[in-house]
Design a protein around this motif. Structure first.
Motif, short mmCIF file in Angstrom:
data_model
loop_
_atom_site.label_atom_id
_atom_site.label_comp_id
_atom_site.label_asym_id
_atom_site.label_seq_id
_atom_site.Cartn_x
_atom_site.Cartn_y
_atom_site.Cartn_z
N THR A 96 105.40 35.12 5.77
CA THR A 96 105.39 34.81 7.20
C THR A 96 104.02 34.31 7.63
O THR A 96 103.91 33.33 8.38
N ALA A 97 102.95 34.94 7.13
CA ALA A 97 101.59 34.51 7.49
C ALA A 97 101.29 33.11 6.98
O ALA A 97 100.68 32.30 7.68
N ARG A 98 101.73 32.81 5.76
CA ARG A 98 101.50 31.47 5.20
C ARG A 98 102.17 30.42 6.08
O ARG A 98 101.57 29.41 6.44
N HIS A 99 103.42 30.68 6.47
CA HIS A 99 104.12 29.71 7.29
C HIS A 99 103.64 29.70 8.74
O HIS A 99 103.71 28.67 9.42
N ALA A 100 103.12 30.83 9.22
CA ALA A 100 102.50 30.84 10.56
C ALA A 100 101.28 29.92 10.55
O ALA A 100 101.04 29.20 11.54
N GLY A 101 100.55 29.89 9.47
CA GLY A 101 99.42 28.97 9.34
C GLY A 101 99.87 27.52 9.34
O GLY A 101 99.24 26.67 9.97
N HIS A 102 100.97 27.26 8.62
CA HIS A 102 101.53 25.90 8.65
C HIS A 102 101.92 25.52 10.08
O HIS A 102 101.62 24.42 10.54
N ALA A 103 102.58 26.45 10.76
CA ALA A 103 103.02 26.18 12.14
C ALA A 103 101.82 25.95 13.05
O ALA A 103 101.87 25.10 13.94
N ASP A 104 100.73 26.67 12.83
CA ASP A 104 99.53 26.49 13.63
C ASP A 104 98.98 25.07 13.46
O ASP A 104 98.64 24.40 14.45
N ILE A 105 98.93 24.59 12.24
CA ILE A 105 98.44 23.23 11.98
C ILE A 105 99.39 22.20 12.60
O ILE A 105 98.95 21.26 13.25
N LEU A 106 100.69 22.39 12.39
CA LEU A 106 101.66 21.45 12.96
C LEU A 106 101.59 21.43 14.48
O LEU A 106 101.69 20.37 15.11
N ARG A 107 101.42 22.59 15.09
CA ARG A 107 101.33 22.66 16.55
C ARG A 107 100.06 21.95 17.04
O ARG A 107 100.08 21.22 18.02
N GLU A 108 98.95 22.15 16.32
CA GLU A 108 97.72 21.46 16.71
C GLU A 108 97.90 19.94 16.62
O GLU A 108 97.45 19.22 17.51
N LEU A 109 98.58 19.48 15.58
CA LEU A 109 98.81 18.05 15.45
C LEU A 109 99.79 17.51 16.50
O LEU A 109 99.75 16.34 16.85
N THR A 110 100.65 18.39 17.02
CA THR A 110 101.62 17.99 18.03
C THR A 110 100.99 17.87 19.42
O THR A 110 101.14 16.86 20.09
N ASP A 111 100.30 18.94 19.84
CA ASP A 111 99.78 18.93 21.22
C ASP A 111 98.40 19.53 21.39
O ASP A 111 97.94 19.75 22.50
N GLY A 112 97.72 19.84 20.28
CA GLY A 112 96.37 20.36 20.35
C GLY A 112 96.26 21.85 20.49
O GLY A 112 95.16 22.40 20.47
N THR A 113 97.38 22.56 20.63
CA THR A 113 97.36 24.02 20.78
C THR A 113 96.99 24.67 19.45
O THR A 113 97.55 24.33 18.41
N THR A 114 96.02 25.62 19.51
CA THR A 114 95.60 26.32 18.29
C THR A 114 95.50 27.80 18.56
O THR A 114 95.54 28.25 19.70
N GLY A 115 95.36 28.56 17.50
CA GLY A 115 95.12 30.00 17.59
C GLY A 115 96.36 30.83 17.42
O GLY A 115 97.48 30.34 17.59
N THR A 116 96.17 32.09 17.08
CA THR A 116 97.30 32.98 16.84
C THR A 116 98.01 33.41 18.11
O THR A 116 99.15 33.82 18.07
N LEU A 117 97.32 33.34 19.23
CA LEU A 117 97.93 33.80 20.48
C LEU A 117 98.49 32.65 21.32
O LEU A 117 99.15 32.89 22.32
N GLY A 118 98.26 31.42 20.91
CA GLY A 118 98.75 30.28 21.67
C GLY A 118 99.62 29.37 20.88
O GLY A 118 99.90 29.54 19.74
#
Length: 154
Positions: free
Chosen positions: A132-154
């Motif tokens: 889950t943590a590995r894929h949460a990291g993937h999701a964090d990168i994808l989200r940043e590339l989508t709209d700039g949102t980063t971090g575990t709480l956002g």
């Protein structure tokens, strides 16, 4: 992080897993269906696909007798009719079933696995944190590339 960081082994494992599950849900929050399907990397990995894959992972390890997952082309594939809201709901339902299933057994309880032999609930929970943590990291990168949102709480 909610839950105990100073509790017993089980409580710590469950707290880490719940935190990572929450990160995955937060990475999908506020995305449109189109945004969640956007491919930013050469593979078929998308935020929507990660939700679908992780629901399958939950079911595979804690909802049935553990076995090998389908190939990524299958476990990450999102149908046209699937929505972010539906994928999040399916993931949350899979997590709820996992919690219920795990609660019925001690950490030392073992089950057969077709490739690994015997695996304990302790091993499964630790693996679920890693996966889950590995894929949460993937999701964090994808989200940043989508709209700039980063971090575990956002």
């Amino acid at each position: 992080m909610t839950g105990s960081v100073a509790g017993g082994e089980r409580e710590v494992l469950e707290t880490f897993l719940e935190f990572q599950r929450g990160v995955v849900r937060r990475k999908a929050a506020g995305l449109t269906d189109e945004q969640a399907r956007q491919r930013h990397v050469p593979s078929s990995t998308t935020v929507a696909g990660l939700l679908k894959h992780l629901a399958l992972v939950e079911h595979n390890w804690l909802g049935q007798r553990p076995s090998a997952l389908p190939e990524p082309e299958v476990s990450f594939a999102v149908g046209e009719e699937e929505t972010v809201a539906g994928l999040v709901a399916a993931y949350e339902a899979a997590c709820a079933r996992s919690r219920e299933s795990a609660a019925g057994y001690p950490l030392g309880h073992v089950v057969p696995h077709e490739e690994l032999g015997q695996v304990s609930l302790r091993w499964i929970l630790t693996h679920m944190i890693e996966e889950t943590a590995r894929h949460a990291g993937h999701a964090d990168i994808l989200r940043e590339l989508t709209d700039g949102t980063t971090g575990t709480l956002g």
